[in-house]
Structure formats: structure tokens, C-alpha cells
Design a protein around this motif. Structure first.
Motif, short mmCIF file in Angstrom:
data_model
loop_
_atom_site.label_atom_id
_atom_site.label_comp_id
_atom_site.label_asym_id
_atom_site.label_seq_id
_atom_site.Cartn_x
_atom_site.Cartn_y
_atom_site.Cartn_z
N LEU A 1 0.84 -1.20 0.00
CA LEU A 1 0.00 0.00 0.00
C LEU A 1 0.88 1.26 0.00
O LEU A 1 0.61 2.21 -0.74
CB LEU A 1 -0.91 -0.01 1.23
N THR B 1 -6.27 3.58 -8.13
CA THR B 1 -7.12 3.60 -6.94
C THR B 1 -8.23 4.64 -7.05
O THR B 1 -8.09 5.65 -7.76
CB THR B 1 -6.36 3.82 -5.62
N ASN B 2 -9.31 4.39 -6.34
CA ASN B 2 -10.49 5.26 -6.44
C ASN B 2 -10.23 6.67 -5.92
O ASN B 2 -10.69 7.65 -6.50
CB ASN B 2 -11.69 4.64 -5.72
N SER C 1 -12.85 0.57 -9.18
CA SER C 1 -11.77 0.08 -8.32
C SER C 1 -12.06 -1.31 -7.77
O SER C 1 -11.16 -1.98 -7.27
CB SER C 1 -11.54 1.06 -7.16
N ILE D 1 -5.59 -4.02 -6.65
CA ILE D 1 -4.94 -2.75 -6.29
C ILE D 1 -5.87 -1.56 -6.44
O ILE D 1 -5.45 -0.42 -6.30
CB ILE D 1 -3.67 -2.52 -7.15
N GLY D 2 -7.15 -1.81 -6.73
CA GLY D 2 -8.08 -0.70 -6.95
C GLY D 2 -8.40 0.10 -5.71
O GLY D 2 -8.71 1.29 -5.80
N ASN D 3 -8.37 -0.54 -4.56
CA ASN D 3 -8.64 0.17 -3.31
C ASN D 3 -7.99 -0.59 -2.15
O ASN D 3 -7.62 -1.77 -2.31
CB ASN D 3 -10.14 0.35 -3.09
N PRO D 4 -7.85 0.04 -1.00
CA PRO D 4 -7.12 -0.59 0.11
C PRO D 4 -7.73 -1.89 0.61
O PRO D 4 -7.00 -2.84 0.92
CB PRO D 4 -7.15 0.48 1.21
#
Length: 383
Positions: free
Chosen positions: A47, A96-97, A139, A144-147
Motif C-alpha cells: 500500500l 485507486t479510487n 476500483s 490494487i483498486g482500493n485498500p
């Protein structure tokens, strides 16, 4: 001092909640050697690397340059609205978004302002609402689109192919809905007379270090993808990315969202501790097992989807259900996905007198999309 503390609490509400919960849980389970086992260092490392790379690419203007090139091909308002929305949808899959919204929502204010005040007023709120939904749903597709995807993907231990096959049906429906809405909304505008007046001149980074920075960040991004796919060890990649960024563009390190990393740590400690309290663990397991998707959606409306993923992951092995539930749970209330607050802040600052209207439109639109995607989930599970 009091004002600064209040502003910090408002700005970092989720972080403060995570740290408070962690401290409270320490009274139940005093610190011991097992605490180190709570923290998913691999997720935190990847991250950090991704946030550093995206901050660098955003800083040198690569995303806006690409968007400007794309908009140069636009010839009508339908295609303009469609591109502004789908920019967030597709970019959210890779950058990421939250980065997608930070980059393209201000860009949208500029573009729509070139259409004239009447068209800007007509289009701005609905377009920003759909950009926010698009970023959150786009995402969803990738780890890897969001945490929460990155974290749950690591916990699930599945391949990238399995992850994509899980999220693809929901992403396809989201794409269809967003495309249909964009074409309809673009057609509601006054008579389309072309967009020759819209000209976004975004220059590609050049001169000095900027000549090679895009290439540096692209290589680092590809290395991170290999780490996500478990091809390269995260420890080596973390060191390599940090040293590379420090030597080439060290100011970027100040742009990393360290509060998000600390939020993860706080929830890791809390989840680890409450998981060692038998009564609490058994209660949560009874509530969530078999209902992962819907409990995740509900929890996300209250504490947002990233904390929901971290909290619920300690009490079920159905990580696929959590992946779908926390991604769908990003729809709904304004805090269901913290990325949604990015768009709201821009609207509140630029269109303060209409922020109430924005919240209403945002909530109604999110509920409609959430209902459609939950219906799809029911069909996929029971038909």
C-alpha cells in the motif's frame, strides 16, 4: 490549539476511531509478543509503495495529460459526459479510487466551466456524483483498486485470475449502468452544437528530472504488480521503491497518506485483541458467517468499507463474500467509502450553496446502483 484539534478530528475521524479502539482493546489483552502477529506488514508495504507511485504520477501531471489527450477527441456533450465518468471508472482500477477522484473531479470543474454557466450548472452535480460512483465501482475489479481489496486479496490467498473472475460480473453491470446514465444525461443538455470551445492543453512532463520520472514510476508500478501477484518478495520491493523515490523525487514521500497506514495498524491491533476474547469472537462469528456480503454492506454504511473489511476479516473465512460486500458497501451513505468524501469536499468548496442538493442526489443515485448490484448478487448466488 482547540481549533486545530477539532479540525484534525474531523479530517482524521476514522484514524482516531481506529487508534481509540486499539487502545481500549489493550486493556482487555495487555501487549505481548503476539501483537506483532496481528499486523499484515505485506499489505502495509504494498500500500505504501502504490501510494508513493500514484502520488508521483499525479504530481508530474501524467493523469491529467492523458485525460486532456482523450478529451481532444470529444465532439459532443454525450461523449464528454461519458468520458468524464469512465475516466474515473477505468483509472480507479489501476490508480485507486481516491487518486482517480483527486485527479479528475477538479479536472471536471474546469472542463464543464468551458461549456458556459448554464450547462455547467446543469451537469456538474450529476456528473461528479457519477464520477464518484464510477471510481468506487471501477476500483472493485482489481486487487490494487482500493485498500480493502489489497488487504482481502492477501488474506484470501487466491490468484489474480480468481479475483478478477469474482469481481468481473459486478464490474460489467456497473459499466453498463454508468454508460447508460452518461448517454442519457448528456442528451438532457441543451441542443448539442459540438465542443470546439473545449480545449484542455495539458503538457506532458518534460525538462529536468521530469523527463525520466514517468518512466521511473512506470517501472516501479510494474514491479509492484509483480509483488501483488506474489512473484517478488514484498520486503525487497519496499526497499527498492523507497530508495528509488527518495533519490529521484523525494518530495513525493510527503504526499503519502500515512494516516491510512496508521488506520490499518490501529484496526489490526483491535481485531487481533478482540479475536482473543472468546465471547466476542463467537458472537461476531455467529452474526457474520453465511451473511458476509450483506453484513459487509451494512457495516460499511456506518464505519466505511475499509474499516469494515479489516474488522470483519477476523471472524470469517469467506473472504470472497467480504470482497464483494465491502466493494458494494462503498455505495450508499457519504461515508460508506472514504473516497466519496473527496468529491464532496470539492463540491462544498466550489458549489457551497448546492451541497445539500448534492448529498440528496448522491444518496439516491448510490441507493439505485446498490440495489441493482445486490440484485445481481442474489441472482448469481441463487439462480
Amino acid at each position: 490549539m482547540k481549533k486545530r484539534i477539532t479540525e484534525f478530528l474531523k479530517r482524521e475521524t476514522v484514524l482516531c476511531a481506529a487508534l481509540i479502539l486499539a487502545v481500549i482493546s489493550m486493556f482487555m489483552i495487555p501487549p505481548d509478543k503476539e501483537y506483532l502477529g496481528y499486523i499484515d506488514f505485506r499489505t502495509l508495504a504494498i500500500l505504501f509503495c502504490l501510494m508513493s507511485i500514484m502520488a508521483g504520477l499525479q504530481k508530474i501531471g501524467v493523469f491529467r495529460w492523458g485525460a486532456g489527450k482523450l478529451l481532444a477527441c470529444v465532439r459532443g456533450k454525450r461523449s464528454l459526459v461519458l468520458i468524464l465518468v469512465l475516466l474515473c471508472f477505468f483509472s480507479g482500477m489501476l490508480i485507486t479510487n481516491d487518486v482517480a477522484l483527486i485527479t479528475f473531479v477538479p479536472f471536471t470543474f474546469t472542463v464543464l466551466g468551458m461549456l458556459g454557466e448554464e450547462e455547467k450548472k446543469r451537469l456538474l452535480l450529476p456528473v461528479v456524483v457519477m464520477q464518484t460512483i464510477a471510481a468506487n465501482l471501477g476500483s472493485m475489479l482489481t486487487p490494487i483498486g482500493n485498500p480493502q481489496n489489497l488487504y482481502l486479496y492477501g488474506k484470501a490467498g487466491i490468484s489474480i485470475g480468481e479475483f478478477l473472475s469474482l469481481t468481473l460480473p459486478y464490474t460489467v453491470l456497473a459499466f453498463v449502468l454508468l454508460t447508460g446514465w452518461s448517454l442519457i444525461q448528456g442528451g438532457i443538455c441543451s441542443k448539442d452544437q459540438g465542443l470546439s470551445a473545449v480545449s484542455i492543453q495539458e503538457k506532458f512532463p518534460s525538462g529536468g528530472k521530469a523527463k525520466y520520472l514517468p518512466a521511473v514510476y512506470l517501472v516501479l508500478f510494474l514491479i509492484c504488480l509483480l509483488t501483488v501477484g506474489r512473484v517478488l518478495p514484498w520486503q525487497a520491493v519496499l526497499l527498492f521503491v523507497f530508495v528509488s523515490v527518495f533519490l529521484t523525487d523525494r518530495q513525493v514521500l510527503a504526499r503519502v497518506d500515512y494516516s491510512l497506514l496508521l488506520t490499518f495498524v490501529g484496526f489490526f491491533v483491535f481485531i487481533g485483541n478482540v479475536g482473543r476474547v472468546p465471547a466476542f469472537r463467537e458472537f461476531l462469528q455467529r452474526v457474520i458467517v453465511g451473511r458476509e456480503v450483506y453484513i459487509s454492506v451494512i457495516a460499511s454504511q456506518i464505519i466505511s468499507n475499509v474499516p469494515a473489511a479489516l474488522l470483519l476479516s477476523g471472524f470469517t473465512e469467506d473472504f470472497s463474500g467480504l470482497i464483494i460486500g465491502t466493494n458494494l458497501g462503498g455505495l450508499g451513505t457519504l461515508i460508506a467509502s472514504m473516497a466519496s468524501l473527496i468529491s464532496y469536499k470539492y463540491v462544498a468548496r466550489e458549489e457551497g450553496e448546492r451541497k445539500g442538493k448534492y448529498i440528496v442526489l448522491f444518496t439516491v443515485s448510490n441507493i439505485c446502483f446498490l440495489a441493482a448490484l445486490i440484485l445481481l448478487d442474489i441472482l448469481l448466488r441463487y439462480v
